[in-house]
Design an enzyme around this catalytic site. Structure first.
Site, PDB file in Angstrom:
ATOM      1  N   GLU A 176       0.816  -1.228   0.000  1.00  0.00           N
ATOM      2  CA  GLU A 176       0.000   0.000   0.000  1.00  0.00           C
ATOM      3  C   GLU A 176       0.845   1.271   0.000  1.00  0.00           C
ATOM      4  O   GLU A 176       0.832   2.029   0.989  1.00  0.00           O
ATOM      5  CB  GLU A 176      -0.948   0.019   1.204  1.00  0.00           C
ATOM      6  CG  GLU A 176      -1.895  -1.167   1.263  1.00  0.00           C
ATOM      7  CD  GLU A 176      -2.999  -1.004   2.296  1.00  0.00           C
ATOM      8  OE1 GLU A 176      -3.040   0.018   2.996  1.00  0.00           O
ATOM      9  OE2 GLU A 176      -3.846  -1.918   2.393  1.00  0.00           O
ATOM     10  N   GLU A 360      -5.148  -8.625   1.094  1.00  0.00           N
ATOM     11  CA  GLU A 360      -5.763  -8.291   2.389  1.00  0.00           C
ATOM     12  C   GLU A 360      -7.241  -8.054   2.174  1.00  0.00           C
ATOM     13  O   GLU A 360      -7.639  -7.390   1.216  1.00  0.00           O
ATOM     14  CB  GLU A 360      -5.174  -7.011   3.007  1.00  0.00           C
ATOM     15  CG  GLU A 360      -3.811  -7.166   3.594  1.00  0.00           C
ATOM     16  CD  GLU A 360      -3.283  -5.868   4.217  1.00  0.00           C
ATOM     17  OE1 GLU A 360      -4.091  -5.026   4.666  1.00  0.00           O
ATOM     18  OE2 GLU A 360      -2.059  -5.702   4.225  1.00  0.00           O
TER      19      GLU A 360
HETATM   20  C1  FCB Z   1      -4.199  -2.027   5.647  1.00  0.00           C
HETATM   21  C2  FCB Z   1      -2.794  -2.352   6.118  1.00  0.00           C
HETATM   22  C3  FCB Z   1      -2.721  -3.373   7.208  1.00  0.00           C
HETATM   23  C4  FCB Z   1      -3.837  -3.200   8.214  1.00  0.00           C
HETATM   24  C5  FCB Z   1      -5.170  -3.109   7.520  1.00  0.00           C
HETATM   25  C6  FCB Z   1      -6.347  -3.015   8.452  1.00  0.00           C
HETATM   26  O1  FCB Z   1      -4.229  -0.738   5.147  1.00  0.00           O
HETATM   27  O2  FCB Z   1      -2.015  -2.810   5.023  1.00  0.00           O
HETATM   28  O3  FCB Z   1      -1.453  -3.281   7.782  1.00  0.00           O
HETATM   29  O4  FCB Z   1      -3.588  -2.111   9.001  1.00  0.00           O
HETATM   30  O5  FCB Z   1      -5.181  -2.033   6.641  1.00  0.00           O
END
Ligand code: FCB
Length: 450
Positions: A176, A360
């Site tokens: 990210e 994620e």
């Molecule tokens: C993302 C991050 C991860 C975590 C989630 C909830 O932005 O990559 O580390 O904090 O959100």
């Protein structure tokens, strides 16, 4: 007994049910490891940031976190016992390189044990090089905008590839990069907490340059490695149908999506992101785009929610709106699974890739342990509906090859400290006891018993 069937919205014939589909859990170094000063680990920008008053909601730090540095064998057992076939983790740069730029053998040994522990259990490692823990002394010399720091990142990437390239197949450079630039340097919410949009854009470009340099070196060292990057793209909806709001949503989406995907594909980002005296063609020169657009094998997508955007008279030209009467998770993010399907289709149409991973996806809920159990019904539904969305995107032709739940366990949630629990496993921070929640058991039912 678990009543929610997590795979209920995945079609019977879906490739998500084939054995080639990768099912994993994800974490990151600073959020779980602890041992912040042990075995020669240097301070990162997050150690420094947590020391600043008012930066972290509950005043906490990642100094101990889940103590995964000591408990990693147990945590790997947990991953295995829940039926996951892959583990996405990150390496802490400040743990493996010392202040003079030499390898820190003790830090390297930790990740060697971690990786060998995965392989011994039949778990496929997916490694991220940068999940936001920049060595603090490198921020002191200008951070990502300094080309020396970009070069040091590629040296670090090469070091780690030399050590683990024979055991790790999947490598991502950044996690990210929008967060380590815009959220950190424009919005001031993440370390190092600055508020200068010009700097944020320069940092964003610096992160992409460092990505290109690292990919080039890693490819030379290990041509058979699968190399990629993890982005948090979004679908941005205008709050009203007015032209102003539509334009604002376009800027927001370009900042989250095009600013990254265009350069990765050799193109400068769109003009809607231009600032007074800074155009995207000034920022991204043709030779920069050549470096950034090294061929990669996959892109990881992190998805949590959508954005609703309205026009605002600020330097960004937009503001995010919290619309009423929608389902939200404990952290306040709207539950919007349709966005994941739409996003994946749009990404593949605009910037096609041979392989996408969902690196994620997950939800924070207000979890409590009752008699050793945690019934996280909202999280289970969240997974169920988002898995359905991934399946629909796949059946419309988007090559998604794997899905990683965020997160293996509750952990240090950045500026929210420990106030938000994203784990499928509950962590009692007093005792470091781990308790699989209902969602972990729902995954287990699906993964081990079909
Ligand atoms: C993302 C991050 C991860 C975590 C989630 C909830 O932005 O990559 O580390 O904090 O959100």
């Amino acid at each position: 007994m678990n009543k929610i069937k997590i795979d209920e919205l995945i079609s019977e014939t879906s490739i998500m049910r084939s054995k080639d589909f990768v099912w994993g859990v994800a974490t990151s170094s600073y959020q779980i490891e602890g041992a912040a000063t042990l075995d020669g680990r240097l301070a990162s920008i997050w150690d420094a940031f947590c020391e600043e008053k008012g930066r972290i909601l509950d005043g906490s730090t990642g100094g101990v976190a889940c103590d995964h540095y000591h408990l990693f064998e147990e945590d790997l057992d947990l991953i295995k016992s829940l039926g996951f076939s892959s583990y996405r983790f990150s390496i802490a740069w400040p743990r493996v390189v010392d202040i003079n730029g030499n390898p820190n053998e003790l830090g390297l040994l930790f990740y060697e044990r971690l990786i060998d522990g995965m392989l011994a259990r039949g778990i496929e490692p997916m490694l991220t090089l940068y999940h936001w823990d920049l060595p603090d002394h490198l921020q002191q010399i200008g951070g990502w905008t300094n080309s020396d720091v970009q070069n040091l990142f590629s040296d670090y990437a090469a070091l780690v590839m030399e050590r683990y390239g024979n055991r790790v197949k999947y490598w991502a450079t950044h996690n990210e990069p929008w967060c380590s630039s815009f959220l950190s340097f424009d919005l001031g919410i993440h370390a190092p907490g600055k508020t200068d949009r010009y700097e944020a854009m320069a940092v964003g470009k610096g992160l992409l340059m460092a990505h290109g340099k690292a990919i080039k070196k890693m490819r030379e060292i290990n041509p058979s490695a699968q190399l990629g990057i993890v982005i948090n793209p979004i679908v941005s909806f205008p709050h009203t149908s007015s032209e102003r709001d539509q334009k604002a949503a376009e800027i927001h989406q370009a900042e989250l999506n095009d600013f990254w995907f265009d350069p990765l594909n050799g193109k400068k980002p769109p003009e809607c992101l231009d600032l007074p005296n800074l155009s995207m063609s000034d920022l991204f020169k043709p030779e920069d785009l050549d470096l950034i657009s090294q061929p990669i094998d996959f892109v990881g997508v992190n998805y949590y929610t959508r954005a609703v955007i309205e026009q605002a008279d600020n330097i960004r030209g937009y503001e995010q709106v919290n619309i009423p009467n929608v389902e939200r998770t404990h952290i306040g993010w709207e539950v919007y699974p349709e966005g994941l399907e739409q996003l994946l289709k749009e990404l593949q149409a605009s910037w096609p890739m041979p392989t996408w991973f969902i690196t994620e996806n997950g939800a924070a809920t207000d979890d409590v342990i009752v008699s050793g159990k945690c019934e996280d019904a909202q999280r289970q539904r969240y997974f169920q509906t988002h898995l359905g969305a991934v399946d629909r995107a796949i059946s419309s032709g988007v090559p998604v090859k794997g899905y990683y739940a965020w997160s293996l366990m509750d952990n240090f949630e950045w500026a929210f400290g420990y106030s938000q629990r994203f784990g499928i496993v509950y962590v009692d921070y007093e005792t470091q006891e781990r308790y699989p929640k209902g969602s972990a058991l729902a995954f287990k039912n699906f993964l081990l018993h079909g």
